[in-house]
Enzyme design. Structure first.
Site, PDB file in Angstrom:
ATOM      1  N   LYS A 186     121.855  88.307   1.689  1.00 15.17           N
ATOM      2  CA  LYS A 186     122.987  89.235   1.755  1.00 15.17           C
ATOM      3  C   LYS A 186     123.938  88.903   0.621  1.00 15.17           C
ATOM      4  O   LYS A 186     124.703  87.945   0.687  1.00 15.17           O
ATOM      5  CB  LYS A 186     123.744  89.149   3.076  1.00 15.17           C
ATOM      6  CG  LYS A 186     124.769  90.291   3.231  1.00 15.17           C
ATOM      7  CD  LYS A 186     125.951  89.931   4.092  1.00 15.17           C
ATOM      8  CE  LYS A 186     127.113  89.364   3.327  1.00 15.17           C
ATOM      9  NZ  LYS A 186     127.778  90.296   2.385  1.00 15.17           N
ATOM     10  N   GLU A 214     129.042  76.025   0.759  1.00 14.12           N
ATOM     11  CA  GLU A 214     129.662  75.730  -0.541  1.00 14.12           C
ATOM     12  C   GLU A 214     130.886  76.622  -0.615  1.00 14.12           C
ATOM     13  O   GLU A 214     130.782  77.838  -0.760  1.00 14.12           O
ATOM     14  CB  GLU A 214     128.667  76.013  -1.674  1.00 14.12           C
ATOM     15  CG  GLU A 214     129.065  75.351  -2.987  1.00 14.12           C
ATOM     16  CD  GLU A 214     129.976  76.219  -3.825  1.00 14.12           C
ATOM     17  OE1 GLU A 214     131.197  75.928  -3.816  1.00 14.12           O
ATOM     18  OE2 GLU A 214     129.503  77.164  -4.463  1.00 14.12           O
ATOM     19  N   CYS A 218     134.689  78.465  -8.443  1.00 15.08           N
ATOM     20  CA  CYS A 218     135.124  77.589  -7.353  1.00 15.08           C
ATOM     21  C   CYS A 218     135.349  76.164  -7.821  1.00 15.08           C
ATOM     22  O   CYS A 218     136.194  75.453  -7.271  1.00 15.08           O
ATOM     23  CB  CYS A 218     134.113  77.633  -6.214  1.00 15.08           C
ATOM     24  SG  CYS A 218     132.436  77.193  -6.699  1.00 15.08           S
ATOM     25  N   GLU A 269     143.684  77.607  -3.502  1.00 11.79           N
ATOM     26  CA  GLU A 269     142.787  78.140  -4.522  1.00 11.79           C
ATOM     27  C   GLU A 269     143.263  79.531  -4.930  1.00 11.79           C
ATOM     28  O   GLU A 269     143.342  80.440  -4.111  1.00 11.79           O
ATOM     29  CB  GLU A 269     141.354  78.213  -3.974  1.00 11.79           C
ATOM     30  CG  GLU A 269     140.334  78.634  -5.015  1.00 11.79           C
ATOM     31  CD  GLU A 269     138.912  78.587  -4.481  1.00 11.79           C
ATOM     32  OE1 GLU A 269     138.020  78.092  -5.191  1.00 11.79           O
ATOM     33  OE2 GLU A 269     138.692  79.054  -3.341  1.00 11.79           O
TER      34      GLU A 269
END
Length: 482
Positions: free
Chosen positions: A175, A250, A284, A389
Site C-alpha cells: 500500500k 521506520e 526522515c 519533525e
C-alpha cells in the site's frame, strides 16, 4: 505533464493481473509545482485488500519453496527493468513529488535500483541454515507481508521493503501513499514484465484509515513493515498487537549534526545544510539540528546562510533548481506554521521565513507549494522547532559548550533515527558517535550505504531495513534437534 491513459488508473495489480477496483471512487494526484491534476488512482476498499491478501496467501507456499537463487534472479530481472525505464520513473517523480530532475534520477530512482541488486545477491548468498551443536537452525520466510510506504521517497521505500520480502521468500501486498502513487503503478508494470508468479506481488492503494488499517488487521497478513509518521506508527503497532503480529516501524526523526571544536567548520556546515535541505527537507533522517561550538556560532550561522542562499527555489524541471516544492498544500501550511512558531518562541531567523519565496525570474512563487530555505540560529533545544519533525527545508542551529554538552543535546529528543559527528580527530568523533542514542551516525561525511542497516530507536521506531538485517526482518527462525 497532462493527464494521459498511463496516469489515469482504475485497476489494482492483484494475483498477477490488473483487476478493476471494487469501488468507483478515484483520487486525483496533483503536481505540487503547478497544483494541476497529473493523474488519478482508484480509492481502495477493504474488499480490495482482502482480494490482494488472499492472492498473496495462495502464492506464498510456492514462492517460499522457490530456491533462493531463483528469487534473486527475479529481483535481478526487475532491477534491469527499473534501470531501463529510469527516465520515465524520474519524470513521474518530478511530476507527483516535485523532486528536481537530478535528484529524481540520481537518488529517487538510482538508489532503489541498487537496492534491488543488493537483495538479488543476498537471496543467493544468505546463510539460510546453520548447524549449532545437535541442532539445525533454519531461517524461513515469515509469510504474507503487508508493506505500507510514505510519499517522500515513494519508489525507494517501496523497493526497500518489497525487495527484502521477496528475497526472503515472503509474498507482498503493498500500500503506497495515496499522495505519490503514480511511480508505484509504473513499478507494478515492471513487476508484471519481470514475470514473477501470480500473487507474489500485489498493489492496492488508498488512505490509511481504510486500506492501511484493513491490511494491518487482516488475519492472513503475517507481518507489517511500515514507514511513516510516528503518530501513524503508533496506530499500526496498536492494531497489530491485537493479533500479536510482527511489525517493523521506520518513523520520524529530529537528527542532530554535532560539529566539534576541531572540525573543518566550513565543510561540516555546508554538508549539514545540504543534508537538511535534501528532497526539500522531506527526509526522515535529515540533520535538522546543527549543534556547533558556542564560540563558532556566529561563523557557523554565516556559513549556513551562505549555503542556504545557494539553493534556488523553483520549477523542478529547470536543471538549475535545487529546491523544488513541498509535496502538498497541507505540508506547506505545516512547514510555514513551524517557521512562524520558531520566530514567536525567540529563535533568531538568519535567512528564509514563512513568506512565499522568489523564483529565479525575480517573481514571487505564489503558485505551487514552495517554501523559503530557512535557517534559525540561537535555538534552544526546548523550542518546538528543535523538538518536532518539521519535514521541510528548515535548519535549527544550537550552540554547545563541549563534547558532553553536545551529546546531551543530541540525546535530548524523543527521536533517535540518525545523526552526524565532525572532528579532525577520527577517534574522538567515533567516541562521540558511540554515545548517541540513534540508529545510524555519519562520521565526517561518511557516505550512505545501502548494505548497512537503517532504522531508529525511541519514537523513531524499531526493526531495521536494508542490508542483511533488513532481510532478516522477513524471516522466522526454526531449530531442528537432530
Amino acid at each position: 505533464m497532462s493527464p494521459t491513459p498511463e496516469t489515469r488508473h482504475s485497476h489494482f495489480f492483484i494475483d498477477g493481473r490488473w483487476q478493476e477496483a471494487s469501488g468507483g471512487e478515484r483520487r486525483p494526484v496533483l503536481d505540487p509545482t503547478t497544483e494541476e491534476v497529473v493523474g488519478e488512482v482508484p480509492e481502495g476498499t477493504a474488499e480490495d485488500v482482502d482480494q490482494a491478501v488472499e492472492a498473496a496467501a495462495r502464492a506464498f507456499p510456492g514462492w517460499a519453496a522457490t530456491p533462493p537463487a531463483e528469487r534473486g534472479a527475479a529481483l535481478k530481472r526487475l532491477q534491469r527493468l527499473v534501470l531501463r525505464h529510469r527516465g520515465e520513473l524520474a519524470e513521474t517523480l518530478t511530476a507527483e513529488l516535485g523532486a528536481p530532475q537530478r535528484l529524481a534520477l540520481d537518488i529517487q530512482v538510482a538508489v532503489p535500483a541498487r537496492v534491488l541488486g543488493a537483495y538479488a545477491r543476498h537471496a543467493a548468498d544468505f546463510p539460510w541454515q546453520e548447524e549449532v551443536g545437535n541442532s539445525r537452525v533454519l531461517r524461513e520466510p515469515a509469510g504474507v507481508a503487508g508493506c505500507i510506504t510514505p510519499w517522500n521517497y515513494p519508489l525507494h521505500q517501496a523497493v526497500t521493503k518489497v525487495a527484502a520480502a521477496l528475497a526472503a521468500g515472503c509474498t507482498v501486498v503493498l500500500k503506497p501513499s495515496e499522495i505519490t502513487p503514480l511511480c508505484i503503478f509504473q513499478f507494478a508494470r515492471l513487476v508484471e514484465a519481470a514475470e514473477l508468479p501470480p500473487g507474489v506481488f500485489n498493489l492496492v492503494c488508498g488512505d490509511g484509515p481504510t486500506v492501511g488499517e484493513a491490511l494491518v488487521r487482516h488475519p492472513r497478513v503475517d507481518l507489517i513493515s511500515f514507514t511513516g509518521s510516528t503518530t501513524a506508527g503508533r496506530r499500526v503497532a496498536t492494531l497489530a498487537a491485537e493479533q500479536v503480529k510482527r511489525v517493523t516501524l521506520e518513523l520520524g526523526g529530529k537528527s542532530a549534526n554535532l560539529i566539534l571544536d576541531d572540525a573543518d567548520l566550513r565543510r561540516a556546515v555546508r554538508t549539514g545544510v545540504k543534508n537538511c535541505f535534501l528532497n526539500s527537507g522531506q527526509t526522515c533522517s535529515a540533520w535538522t539540528r546543527m549543534v556547533v561550538p558556542r564560540q563558532h556560532l556566529e561563523e557557523a550561522t554565516a556559513l549556513a546562510v551562505e549555503a542556504a542562499q545557494e539553493y534556488p527555489v523553483g520549477d523542478p524541471r529547470n536543471p538549475d533548481t535545487r529546491l523544488g516544492p513541498l509535496v502538498s498544500q497541507r505540508q506547506l501550511q505545516r512547514v510555514r506554521g513551524y517557521i512562524r512558531q520558531g520566530i514567536e518562541e525567540g529563535a533568531v531567523l538568519a535567512t528564509g521565513g514563512a513568506e512565499p519565496p522568489v523564483g529565479a525570474d525575480g517573481k514571487v512563487l505564489d503558485r505551487g507549494f514552495f517554501v523559503r530555505p530557512t535557517v534559525f540560529t540561537e535555538v534552544d533545544n526546548a523550542m518546538t522547532i528543535a523538538r518536532e519533525e518539521i519535514f521541510g527545508p528548515v535548519l535549527a542551529i544550537l550552540p554547545h559548550d563541549g563534547d558532553d554538552h553536545a551529546v546531551s543535546i543530541a540525546n535530548d529528543s524523543p527521536y533517535g533515527l540518525a545523526g552526524a559527528v565532525w572532528s579532525q580527530d577520527g577517534d574522538r568523533a567515533l567516541a562521540v558517535a558511540q554515545r548517541l542514542r540513534t540508529g545510524q551516525v555519519d562520521i565526517n561525511g561518511g557516505r550512505y550505504n545501502i548494505e548497512a542497516p537503517f532504522g531508529g530507536t525511541k519514537q523513531s521506531g524499531y526493526g531495521r531495513e536494508l542490508g542483511r538485517q533488513g532481510l532478516e526482518e522477513f524471516l522466522h527462525t526454526k531449530s531442528l534437534q537432530l
